[in-house]
Design an enzyme around this catalytic site. Sequence first.
Site, PDB file in Angstrom:
ATOM      1  N   ASP A  52       2.434  -8.416  -1.179  1.00 50.44           N
ATOM      2  CA  ASP A  52       2.611  -9.499  -0.779  1.00 50.44           C
ATOM      3  C   ASP A  52       4.003 -10.231  -0.631  1.00 50.44           C
ATOM      4  O   ASP A  52       4.819  -9.449  -0.675  1.00 50.44           O
ATOM      5  CB  ASP A  52       1.944 -10.520  -2.113  1.00 50.44           C
ATOM      6  CG  ASP A  52       0.615 -10.408  -2.178  1.00 50.44           C
ATOM      7  OD1 ASP A  52      -0.114 -10.099  -1.197  1.00 50.44           O
ATOM      8  OD2 ASP A  52      -0.054 -10.385  -3.454  1.00 50.44           O
ATOM      9  N   ARG A  82      -0.536  -2.595   0.823  1.00 51.95           N
ATOM     10  CA  ARG A  82      -0.226  -3.820   1.335  1.00 51.95           C
ATOM     11  C   ARG A  82       0.488  -4.737   0.054  1.00 51.95           C
ATOM     12  O   ARG A  82      -0.034  -4.562  -0.933  1.00 51.95           O
ATOM     13  CB  ARG A  82      -1.045  -4.807   1.916  1.00 51.95           C
ATOM     14  CG  ARG A  82      -1.568  -3.989   3.298  1.00 51.95           C
ATOM     15  CD  ARG A  82      -2.712  -4.962   3.927  1.00 51.95           C
ATOM     16  NE  ARG A  82      -3.982  -4.912   3.214  1.00 51.95           N
ATOM     17  CZ  ARG A  82      -5.218  -5.505   3.289  1.00 51.95           C
ATOM     18  NH1 ARG A  82      -5.345  -6.287   4.364  1.00 51.95           N
ATOM     19  NH2 ARG A  82      -6.148  -5.476   2.511  1.00 51.95           N
ATOM     20  N   ARG A 124       0.213  -8.442 -11.339  1.00 48.51           N
ATOM     21  CA  ARG A 124       0.870  -9.605 -11.578  1.00 48.51           C
ATOM     22  C   ARG A 124      -0.003 -10.518 -12.976  1.00 48.51           C
ATOM     23  O   ARG A 124       0.542 -10.956 -13.722  1.00 48.51           O
ATOM     24  CB  ARG A 124       1.203 -10.602 -10.710  1.00 48.51           C
ATOM     25  CG  ARG A 124       2.330  -9.969  -9.684  1.00 48.51           C
ATOM     26  CD  ARG A 124       2.269 -10.295  -8.392  1.00 48.51           C
ATOM     27  NE  ARG A 124       2.533 -11.966  -8.344  1.00 48.51           N
ATOM     28  CZ  ARG A 124       2.306 -12.689  -7.256  1.00 48.51           C
ATOM     29  NH1 ARG A 124       2.111 -11.955  -6.079  1.00 48.51           N
ATOM     30  NH2 ARG A 124       2.514 -14.032  -7.286  1.00 48.51           N
TER      31      ARG A 124
END
Length: 264
Positions: free
Chosen positions: A51, A49, A196
Amino acid sequence: MRLALGLQYDGSAFHGWQTQADRQTVQDTLEEALARRAGAPVPTICAGRTDAGVHATSPVVHVDPPAARPLSAWVRGVNSFLPQAAAVRWAVEVAPTFHARFGATARRYDYWLLNDPVRSPLLAGRTGWLARPLQLQPMREAAALLVGRHDFSAFRSAECQAASPVRELRELAIERFGNLLRFRLVANAFLHHMVRNLVGTLAYVGLGRQRPHWVADVLQGRDRSAAAPTFAAAGLYLTGVEYDPAFGLPAPPDEIAPACGERA
């Protein structure tokens, strides 16, 4: 039959992958297009998945369509119902044992960062941006300390739902292409916001705010507040998912860059 589909999408057009009530997600958009082509609901299972704002050049999903059709129907046919921001790139018939999520042996993410005193409107939504110059060698030294099997609690979000914070980071390479930096990360799996958060922490080292060995201290401390802030989603790309070669899936492209200069 079971099909594996290779996708590509511009994450800035969607609110992430996973279906949400009253939200435009990649999964909702793809399943609507599949249903229109098949004439019946076609649920999807994805490899990973993403974001909101995160892009993908070669994610994989599997589907069990209700009726047999030529493979072209699941590529061009489905694409005729998809918006410009998403496309099915290929379709392959696979064994019933294939599973897009649990069968994946590795995942690859690239983070592209514009390192330039002035922001670029042409790269807005395509890369992260830092105005101050980054030093490549200290970041590479720090990156080497993160490779391996570790508890990455210091680099997971508070919303992460993974049962275990332990992941095997197999590669963390940093290259410069003109005023663009590419952070390439390969792991068996990733935690929520892990890429990130790692990039943001390495940027602290590249800016001279911390020494390379600081990242090892952060890793061992397992405290998210000790690491750097989460970097913007715009520069993140899911660029590859690996499976057993016996399934015969197309290899992901080595590199799709938002823009590219000379390699340093």
